[in-house]
Every structure is written in C-alpha cells, then in structure tokens.
Design a protein around this motif. Structure first.
Motif: not given
Length: 302
Positions: A169-172, A233-234, A254-255
């Motif tokens: 999972v990618l989250v900000p 997402v970022e 990325f952030a």
C-alpha cells in the motif's frame, strides 16, 4: 477443395462487411465466383458459415470460430514474413512478448537485458498489457510469450512459475495510515483508491475483495502506469495498492509512505505462458529456459 488464402480472406471480408457482395468487391472477386467459394467451403467443412438475411448475411458460430483461426493465421504469416526478411539483416529470430504492467515494473527488465546480451541476434518486441490481454495475445498468436498473474483463463496455454510478488500500500506522507506497519484491505475501503485502468489484475482482485466484504471500491482515479499512481498519491488524492517492488522505489522518490498489506491474497505469482504445442520454436524455448530454468510446466486450467 483446399483451404486457400483467397477463400479464407474472402470469408474474413464477408464477416466484416456482413455482405457477400461487398466482401467479393474487397477481395476483387466476381460475385458468382465468391458465392461458389463460400458454398464449396461450407460443403467441405460440413457447416453453414453465413445465414442469409434480407439485407446481407450474418455469421454463424462456426463462422466466428473459423474467423478466429483466420486472424491467427494472418498473424503467423505476418510474423513469418517479418522474421524471414530480418535474416537478411543478420537477425536470427523475433520474440514477441506481452507482459502485464507489474511484471515489467518488478522483474522482467533485468531478465530481458541478460537474454538480449546472450542472444544479440534475436529481436525482442515487448507490449505492456493486462494479464487477461497477455493471455489472449498468446492464445491468438499475436505474441509468443505472455507474462501475467493468475488465474489462467485459457487452457491452450502452457505455463511456468516465473517470479513471486507481493502487493503493498502507498499512502501520502502524514496520512492516518502512514504510521502503521501493516493494514488490512478493509482499512483501505474507507478511503479513495487510486489504481490502474479496469481490467488490470490487481484492480479486478480488489473489486472482488470489496464485493466479498459487502463494500464498494471507491476507485476515484484510474490511470495507466505506476508512476502516475504514485504522483497522485503524493498529491493527496487517495491511497493505492500496487506491487511491493515499485511501491518501495516510489517511497524513496515521492512524498509517500509504504505500508504492508496484511492479506493472504497480497502474495501472488507471475507466470510465463506459451501456446501449448508438442515442440516450442527454438527462440521461444531459449527464452523459457532462460527465465524458468528447471521449472516444470504447471497443469493449470481455467
């Protein structure tokens, strides 16, 4: 009567135009000659290919099956011509690969580079597809090799296990889930999800998992390419589920924050598939041996 290309091309033209007259014109045949070719072929095959209607013809199921083989034959003839012509330029083979986005992002590039270095006279064509599209391309003769995630949708394919993968999972940065080491899929359903276009295997898997929980997948944005997903997402437009390899790389660029997905179905395999046949073409066999050494074929069925 032999199955000649002129007659097969005529059948394809009639199927596409829904008219014997227009099909004959497209193939530069007299109408009487075209009608005789159709009737002779129907007699040889013992089936009706077209149902005559007031405003043309309608292909039967037998005709649709024949047309699929004609298209496959055209693809094979085109590949044959291209490959033979390339022998004059020193090329000794052409390998057409259809691979899903995940395999290209996670594991295929170094293997392609190694194979190309070992076989510089084999030209490689690579198409980025969904898993379903990769399987169809191989089954229909438009690709020699398919790389995809299960399930196997066509039992005409012979498959090998190629590589293992896991979804993450990618989250900000600063997101409510960012401090957690792992999350469940149910946790994600409260947020907008950014994913690949419809038909992508991970996207369809998430849709099925949401339905199994009696929930709706909030697929706010669907794009082509993992890098686009990471940037969205970022920007704070949602969270995403994607293969762990590219997700980890994006977390350094990325952030965004990488979070584990605590689900058994998050672990998945990449398969290599070819059209099932008694003996594989030499170029295809070399590629299978390079990517799947000493791995027996799987007897998977849809």
């Amino acid at each position: 009567m032999r199955l000649d290309l002129t007659t097969l091309n005529l059948i394809l033209a009639i199927e596409q135009t829904r008219s014997i007259t227009r099909g004959a014109e497209r193939e530069h045949l007299a109408l009487a000659a075209a009608s005789k070719r159709v009737s002779d072929l129907e007699a040889r095959l013992g089936v009706q290919l077209f149902e005559r209607r007031a405003r043309g013809v309608e292909p039967t199921e037998a005709c649709r099956a024949l047309v699929r083989h004609i298209r496959s034959l055209h693809a094979s003839l085109h590949a044959l011509e291209s490959e033979v012509v390339e022998f004059a330029r020193g090329i000794k083979g052409h390998l057409r690969i259809a691979a899903n986005t995940g395999s290209i992002a996670e594991c295929l590039p170094p293997d392609l580079a190694a194979f190309s270095q070992a076989h510089p006279q084999i030209r490689i064509s690579l198409e980025d597809t969904t898993s379903a599209e990769a399987q169809a391309a191989v089954a229909e003769g438009r690709a020699d090799i398919g790389l995809f995630t299960p399930p196997l949708l066509d039992n005409r394919l012979q498959t090998w296990n190629y590589a293992k993968s896991r979804l993450a999972v990618l989250v900000p940065k600063g997101h409510a889930l960012a401090k957690r080491e792992k999350v469940s899929f149910s946790d994600l359903l409260d947020y907008d999800l950014i994913g690949l276009h419809a038909g992508a295997s991970a996207q369809e898997l998430m849709r099925e998992q949401a339905q199994a929980r009696g929930r709706t997948l909030n697929a706010r944005l669907q794009v082509r390419g993992f890098d686009a997903i990471a940037q969205l997402v970022e920007a704070g437009l949602g969270v995403a589920v994607l293969p762990e390899g590219p997700a980890e790389r994006f977390s350094r660029v990325f952030a965004v924050q990488l979070v584990g997905l605590d689900e058994t179905w998050a672990a998945r395999d990449y398969c290599l598939g070819v059209l099932r046949q008694e003996r594989l073409p030499a170029v295809v066999q070399r590629f299978v041996d390079a990517l799947c050494p000493a791995k027996p074929a799987e007897s998977q069925k849809p």
